[in-house]
Design a protein around this motif. Sequence first.
Motif, PDB file in Angstrom:
ATOM      1  N   VAL A 144     -51.830  90.136 -26.462  1.00 29.25           N
ATOM      2  CA  VAL A 144     -50.795  90.851 -27.221  1.00 29.25           C
ATOM      3  C   VAL A 144     -50.164  89.861 -28.189  1.00 29.25           C
ATOM      4  N   ARG A 145     -50.144  90.221 -29.462  1.00 28.62           N
ATOM      5  CA  ARG A 145     -49.530  89.356 -30.480  1.00 28.62           C
ATOM      6  C   ARG A 145     -48.238  89.995 -30.977  1.00 28.62           C
ATOM      7  N   PHE A 146     -47.167  89.193 -30.966  1.00 31.60           N
ATOM      8  CA  PHE A 146     -45.863  89.677 -31.389  1.00 31.60           C
ATOM      9  C   PHE A 146     -45.581  89.292 -32.841  1.00 31.60           C
ATOM     10  N   VAL A 147     -44.586  89.933 -33.399  1.00 33.83           N
ATOM     11  CA  VAL A 147     -44.193  89.653 -34.773  1.00 33.83           C
ATOM     12  C   VAL A 147     -43.752  88.204 -34.921  1.00 33.83           C
ATOM     13  N   ASN A 148     -42.969  87.728 -33.968  1.00 34.96           N
ATOM     14  CA  ASN A 148     -42.590  86.313 -33.996  1.00 34.96           C
ATOM     15  C   ASN A 148     -42.453  85.775 -32.571  1.00 34.96           C
ATOM     16  N   ARG A 149     -42.272  84.496 -32.491  1.00 37.70           N
ATOM     17  CA  ARG A 149     -42.323  83.808 -31.207  1.00 37.70           C
ATOM     18  C   ARG A 149     -41.186  84.195 -30.271  1.00 37.70           C
ATOM     19  N   LYS A 150     -40.038  84.560 -30.807  1.00 43.07           N
ATOM     20  CA  LYS A 150     -38.893  84.843 -29.937  1.00 43.07           C
ATOM     21  C   LYS A 150     -39.178  86.040 -29.028  1.00 43.07           C
ATOM     22  N   HIS A 151     -39.975  87.019 -29.520  1.00 47.25           N
ATOM     23  CA  HIS A 151     -40.316  88.160 -28.679  1.00 47.25           C
ATOM     24  C   HIS A 151     -41.233  87.729 -27.534  1.00 47.25           C
ATOM     25  N   LYS A 152     -42.143  86.817 -27.828  1.00 45.74           N
ATOM     26  CA  LYS A 152     -43.025  86.297 -26.782  1.00 45.74           C
ATOM     27  C   LYS A 152     -42.218  85.545 -25.728  1.00 45.74           C
ATOM     28  N   VAL A 153     -41.319  84.679 -26.188  1.00 50.92           N
ATOM     29  CA  VAL A 153     -40.505  83.887 -25.266  1.00 50.92           C
ATOM     30  C   VAL A 153     -39.653  84.794 -24.381  1.00 50.92           C
ATOM     31  N   GLU A 154     -39.108  85.847 -24.964  1.00 52.86           N
ATOM     32  CA  GLU A 154     -38.273  86.775 -24.199  1.00 52.86           C
ATOM     33  C   GLU A 154     -39.085  87.470 -23.112  1.00 52.86           C
ATOM     34  N   LEU A 155     -40.323  87.860 -23.432  1.00 49.91           N
ATOM     35  CA  LEU A 155     -41.171  88.509 -22.431  1.00 49.91           C
ATOM     36  C   LEU A 155     -41.536  87.531 -21.316  1.00 49.91           C
ATOM     37  N   LEU A 156     -41.879  86.307 -21.676  1.00 44.48           N
ATOM     38  CA  LEU A 156     -42.226  85.309 -20.664  1.00 44.48           C
ATOM     39  C   LEU A 156     -41.031  85.020 -19.754  1.00 44.48           C
ATOM     40  N   ARG A 157     -39.842  85.069 -20.327  1.00 41.57           N
ATOM     41  CA  ARG A 157     -38.636  84.822 -19.534  1.00 41.57           C
ATOM     42  C   ARG A 157     -38.461  85.885 -18.454  1.00 41.57           C
ATOM     43  N   GLN A 158     -38.933  87.114 -18.724  1.00 38.14           N
ATOM     44  CA  GLN A 158     -38.776  88.207 -17.768  1.00 38.14           C
ATOM     45  C   GLN A 158     -39.998  88.374 -16.850  1.00 38.14           C
ATOM     46  N   ALA A 159     -40.975  87.492 -16.996  1.00 37.26           N
ATOM     47  CA  ALA A 159     -42.223  87.632 -16.241  1.00 37.26           C
ATOM     48  C   ALA A 159     -41.998  87.641 -14.731  1.00 37.26           C
ATOM     49  N   LYS A 160     -40.884  87.064 -14.270  1.00 38.44           N
ATOM     50  CA  LYS A 160     -40.598  87.035 -12.835  1.00 38.44           C
ATOM     51  C   LYS A 160     -40.445  88.444 -12.266  1.00 38.44           C
ATOM     52  N   LEU A 161     -40.137  89.417 -13.125  1.00 38.26           N
ATOM     53  CA  LEU A 161     -39.989  90.809 -12.668  1.00 38.26           C
ATOM     54  C   LEU A 161     -41.332  91.428 -12.272  1.00 38.26           C
ATOM     55  N   LEU A 162     -42.426  90.746 -12.618  1.00 37.68           N
ATOM     56  CA  LEU A 162     -43.760  91.257 -12.279  1.00 37.68           C
ATOM     57  C   LEU A 162     -44.237  90.769 -10.913  1.00 37.68           C
ATOM     58  N   LYS A 163     -43.416  89.978 -10.249  1.00 31.09           N
ATOM     59  CA  LYS A 163     -43.815  89.429  -8.958  1.00 31.09           C
ATOM     60  C   LYS A 163     -44.187  90.547  -7.973  1.00 31.09           C
ATOM     61  N   GLY A 164     -45.343  90.397  -7.348  1.00 26.24           N
ATOM     62  CA  GLY A 164     -45.802  91.365  -6.366  1.00 26.24           C
ATOM     63  C   GLY A 164     -46.646  92.487  -6.948  1.00 26.24           C
ATOM     64  N   THR A 165     -46.789  92.541  -8.258  1.00 26.98           N
ATOM     65  CA  THR A 165     -47.571  93.616  -8.883  1.00 26.98           C
ATOM     66  C   THR A 165     -49.038  93.251  -9.058  1.00 26.98           C
ATOM     67  N   GLY A 166     -49.343  91.964  -8.974  1.00 27.37           N
ATOM     68  CA  GLY A 166     -50.713  91.525  -9.237  1.00 27.37           C
ATOM     69  C   GLY A 166     -51.006  91.408 -10.719  1.00 27.37           C
ATOM     70  N   VAL A 167     -49.992  91.652 -11.543  1.00 30.54           N
ATOM     71  CA  VAL A 167     -50.132  91.521 -12.992  1.00 30.54           C
ATOM     72  C   VAL A 167     -49.390  90.267 -13.440  1.00 30.54           C
ATOM     73  N   TYR A 168     -50.014  89.513 -14.318  1.00 28.49           N
ATOM     74  CA  TYR A 168     -49.427  88.241 -14.747  1.00 28.49           C
ATOM     75  C   TYR A 168     -49.353  88.190 -16.271  1.00 28.49           C
ATOM     76  N   VAL A 169     -48.288  87.575 -16.745  1.00 30.51           N
ATOM     77  CA  VAL A 169     -48.097  87.386 -18.186  1.00 30.51           C
ATOM     78  C   VAL A 169     -47.972  85.891 -18.438  1.00 30.51           C
ATOM     79  N   ASN A 170     -48.822  85.382 -19.333  1.00 31.69           N
ATOM     80  CA  ASN A 170     -48.824  83.960 -19.644  1.00 31.69           C
ATOM     81  C   ASN A 170     -49.041  83.747 -21.129  1.00 31.69           C
ATOM     82  N   GLU A 171     -48.821  82.515 -21.557  1.00 27.09           N
ATOM     83  CA  GLU A 171     -49.125  82.179 -22.936  1.00 27.09           C
ATOM     84  C   GLU A 171     -50.637  82.261 -23.162  1.00 27.09           C
TER      85      GLU A 171
END
Length: 229
Positions: A144-171
């Motif tokens: 997934v490509r975002f318009v700018n880096r701040k949107h990517k950073v914001e999503l990565l910051r919330q990645a902890k909410l995916l714990k236990g789902t088996g889905v991972y978000v990384n750079e």
Amino acid sequence: MDEELQNIQKSLNFMSDELSKVAEKQEKLLALVTEVAKLKKIIKAKDAIIRGLEHRIEDLEQYTRREDIIVSGLQTTHRSYARATVMSMTTESGEDAPPEEQQTLERQVIQFLESRNIKVAPENITACHTLPKKHKDAKPTIAVRFVNRKHKVELLRQAKLLKGTGVYVNEHLTKKNADIARDARNLRKLKKIQATWTRNGQVKIRLNGTPEESKVVTIRDLKDLDPYK
């Protein structure tokens, strides 16, 4: 006696000639050793230049992915290419794809993230596509490509909410950096290091020890992890 002296003199002359030949060969050998040493220095300097260029190319490749994230472990459905082709070539209404197949890949990713209270605005995404699978039955890896880096950073910051789902978000790392990150995670599992993470495409590790000893190190090559194995 004179004959013996003559023989001794001949032997000495012969030995002297042989020693001169040996000395001459030794001198040539020393010259070759010196030349080899010079060549080794040149090769070493060129290797350093090549490594620098490789790092530069790697940095440029990673830079092109600065607004990207990778979603792995998410099962998605989408209209197959064959179905899309048939539907585009026929004028009859016919049977269309099921509703869940009609959803775009981007929309499915957004809906899943929203189900975990992670808000992503569609207008902040410029591209969303799957990467080639390593195994036929593997779940897709989605870039997934975002318009700018701040949107990517914001999503990565919330990645902890995916714990236990088996889905991972990384750079979205280059292959080299992905290999480094994988080995670093293995070292963390073995408790050889305290932690590892990525930031702006670079792999970071925190060493074991006291707060004073547990410094953060940036890893640029796989061999840089060798001292911690």
